[in-house]
Design a protein around this motif. Sequence first.
Motif, PDB file in Angstrom:
ATOM      1  N   ARG A  51       0.853  -1.194   0.000  1.00  0.00           N
ATOM      2  CA  ARG A  51       0.000   0.000   0.000  1.00  0.00           C
ATOM      3  C   ARG A  51       0.892   1.248   0.000  1.00  0.00           C
ATOM      4  O   ARG A  51       1.162   1.836   1.046  1.00  0.00           O
ATOM      5  CB  ARG A  51      -0.936  -0.003   1.205  1.00  0.00           C
ATOM      6  N   GLY A  76      -7.546  -1.171  -7.474  1.00  0.00           N
ATOM      7  CA  GLY A  76      -8.249   0.042  -7.082  1.00  0.00           C
ATOM      8  C   GLY A  76      -9.384  -0.285  -6.136  1.00  0.00           C
ATOM      9  O   GLY A  76      -9.173  -0.789  -5.033  1.00  0.00           O
ATOM     10  N   SER A  97      -2.082  -1.934  -3.971  1.00  0.00           N
ATOM     11  CA  SER A  97      -3.313  -1.176  -3.768  1.00  0.00           C
ATOM     12  C   SER A  97      -2.989   0.312  -3.798  1.00  0.00           C
ATOM     13  O   SER A  97      -2.096   0.782  -3.095  1.00  0.00           O
ATOM     14  CB  SER A  97      -3.955  -1.539  -2.427  1.00  0.00           C
ATOM     15  N   GLU A  99      -4.983   2.677  -2.780  1.00  0.00           N
ATOM     16  CA  GLU A  99      -5.974   3.366  -1.964  1.00  0.00           C
ATOM     17  C   GLU A  99      -5.417   4.546  -1.174  1.00  0.00           C
ATOM     18  O   GLU A  99      -6.158   5.469  -0.815  1.00  0.00           O
ATOM     19  CB  GLU A  99      -6.647   2.365  -1.008  1.00  0.00           C
ATOM     20  N   ASP A 102      -4.848   9.133  -2.690  1.00  0.00           N
ATOM     21  CA  ASP A 102      -6.264   9.465  -2.856  1.00  0.00           C
ATOM     22  C   ASP A 102      -6.552  10.966  -2.926  1.00  0.00           C
ATOM     23  O   ASP A 102      -7.681  11.396  -2.746  1.00  0.00           O
ATOM     24  CB  ASP A 102      -7.079   8.844  -1.716  1.00  0.00           C
ATOM     25  N   GLY A 119      -5.915   6.647  -6.400  1.00  0.00           N
ATOM     26  CA  GLY A 119      -6.721   6.053  -5.345  1.00  0.00           C
ATOM     27  C   GLY A 119      -7.926   6.851  -4.941  1.00  0.00           C
ATOM     28  O   GLY A 119      -8.701   6.415  -4.067  1.00  0.00           O
ATOM     29  N   ARG A 147     -12.218   3.607  -7.987  1.00  0.00           N
ATOM     30  CA  ARG A 147     -11.177   4.624  -7.864  1.00  0.00           C
ATOM     31  C   ARG A 147     -10.721   5.096  -9.249  1.00  0.00           C
ATOM     32  O   ARG A 147     -10.853   4.369 -10.235  1.00  0.00           O
ATOM     33  CB  ARG A 147     -10.010   4.065  -7.047  1.00  0.00           C
TER      34      ARG A 147
END
Length: 481
Positions: A51, A76, A97, A99, A102, A119, A147
């Motif tokens: 991440r 996503g 990922s 995320e 963002d 993200g 996303r």
Amino acid sequence: MNVVPDLEAGRLAALSAALPDGILMTGAEDLSRYSRDWSGDHVGRPLAVARPRSVADVSRILALCHAHAIPVVPQGGLTGLVGAAVADPGGGELVVSLERLDRVRTVSPIDFAMVVEAGCILEEAKRQADAVDCLLPITFGAQGSCRIGGTVATNAGGFNVLRYGMTRDLVLGLEVVLSDGRVWNGLKMLRKDNRGYDLKQLFIGAEGTLGIVTAAALKLHPRPTQVETALVGLRSVEDVMALYARARRECSDLLTAFELILRGGIEIALAARPDFSEPLSEACPVYVLIEAAAGGRVDLKAILEDFLIDAGGLVVDGVVASSRAQGERLWLLREVMVEAQGRGGRYLRTDVSVPISTLAAFVDAALEALAARHPDALAVTYGHVGDGNVHLNVVPPVGMGPEAVEALFHAAEAVIFDVVDRFSGSISAEHGIGRVKRSAFLERIDPVSLDLATRVKQALDPTGIMSAGRILAPLAPIGYR
């Protein structure tokens, strides 16, 4: 394909040693929510989940994976429908990922553009555009979960393609981390830039097979001050297409959506929601959900009402929403139909397109072929008329066992795709290829197109670590056996 345990252990050790604390997750509980998509149909076994917090983190991860031949799958919001973002069930793939990336980096109401990290949830990006009186027109049911990176990587469609085009048409520039960790900065907000190859187009719709999109510059439009919604009933899909042709001329570019729903879809929505009543005074074989939007001093309601009144007898019955709330309730019919069509279980999703002029004939032919081969299955048909996209889904009979369901899905998809081929259509209009449609895609692609696609893949991902087995067959074994 299964990965050798010792190889997995070696890859994990290399990742753990090189990545900063807080980036890599390896625990079974931590990995579980990254192991399946929202449908539950596609389940994988990630090697680990990374991440990253920044583009520099993504660059470090891919450089490391490139050096150690570690397969990578970008992820996503896991709202895709073709298994592209789910790790291989046999293990070995590192899920990256996006995320944590963002942020909305910038919104410019003068440029009518925004720069958004991969993200960022689509709905949040739309809200921030709305805050400066602009519209990010990408709109579909999963916008509260999907996303931006996945939206770009899959070239998502949705309800507003008729007026604003696919995601591809709204991307001004991209920031992409390549398979070897290099960062390509193509984040431009220019409307005109004719300096050679348009490299960003390579990554839009590539489903993570060529690199990881970390940010996108997106085109915005003036936010409409008026939105009008109508639901009309007609006698046939042929009448729907005649009405569509008139709407394109008489409502011009004010038309934003023209959605086809067959009667069976309305009945599914009514059964799922006891608080719903028949939307029109007369039940009709087919329905169209129409939306138009405008700004300024245009009398949009009058334009839409006059168009429907003068529709030449095509419309059996209809209603124009008297308020935004009523318009949203009309759209809710379609949303509930989509959610409820599987009766709480699995169903076959197809996402095909044909030339708009042949859409009515295609629907008739496909439904006839399905009824002849699989009379006990329920076919649910709806689509985006303005772009020739039809979702023709198949729900198995109640009580059918898992093995029989799989056989039905395989056979029914073959029937539908055969009709698509007869009409010179596409087996994927907006969902992409991923793993699920790879075999059907490769059976149909011409040799020159396959050669060009393979050369692009080899050039940008020579070690074959990026989303191996999505769209194309894996270029190299990379540790599988």
